[in-house]
Scaffold this motif. Sequence first.
Motif, short mmCIF file in Angstrom:
data_model
loop_
_atom_site.label_atom_id
_atom_site.label_comp_id
_atom_site.label_asym_id
_atom_site.label_seq_id
_atom_site.Cartn_x
_atom_site.Cartn_y
_atom_site.Cartn_z
N SER A 84 70.79 20.15 51.56
CA SER A 84 70.93 20.06 50.10
C SER A 84 72.09 20.97 49.70
N ASP A 85 73.28 20.56 50.08
CA ASP A 85 74.48 21.37 49.88
C ASP A 85 75.53 20.53 49.17
N SER A 89 78.12 16.74 50.00
CA SER A 89 78.36 15.56 49.15
C SER A 89 79.83 15.43 48.78
N THR A 100 75.51 10.03 48.98
CA THR A 100 74.83 11.00 49.86
C THR A 100 73.38 11.07 49.40
N LEU A 102 69.37 12.71 50.41
CA LEU A 102 68.56 13.58 51.25
C LEU A 102 67.65 12.71 52.10
N THR A 104 64.67 13.04 52.79
CA THR A 104 63.37 12.86 52.16
C THR A 104 63.37 11.74 51.12
N GLU A 105 64.54 11.37 50.63
CA GLU A 105 64.65 10.31 49.60
C GLU A 105 65.10 8.97 50.16
#
Length: 117
Positions: A84-85, A89, A100, A102, A104-105
């Motif tokens: 998560s940076d 992106s 971009t 994550l 988890t998504e």
Amino acid sequence: MTQLVAVVDDDPRIRELLACELEDLGAEVLRCREGGELLADGRLDQVELVLLDWVMPGLDGEATLRALKGQAFQAPVVVVTALSDPRVSETAQREGAAATLLKTEAVDHLPQLLNRR
């Protein structure tokens, strides 16, 4: 016609999860452990979507994006990362990524990604 989607991730669990979800949605999936494997595949010109991990041994996401851009690859490439940076992106977008996400998504977005064409 079935869409050919490449899933490029060094983690076999993530690769299989995304691949199985895509197959359930009707796509054909090319599974690759790293970017070099994708670039060497004879079906690269048929790939309509790439889901690309960012951090991998061998050819990582950034190097793979550059190589695809150098080959004038036209299909959308979506970076799927655990990082998560915002710099990831930004770099991915600068190198030609369509988006971009994550990790988890990612599964929740697969139907939309397949219907983008």
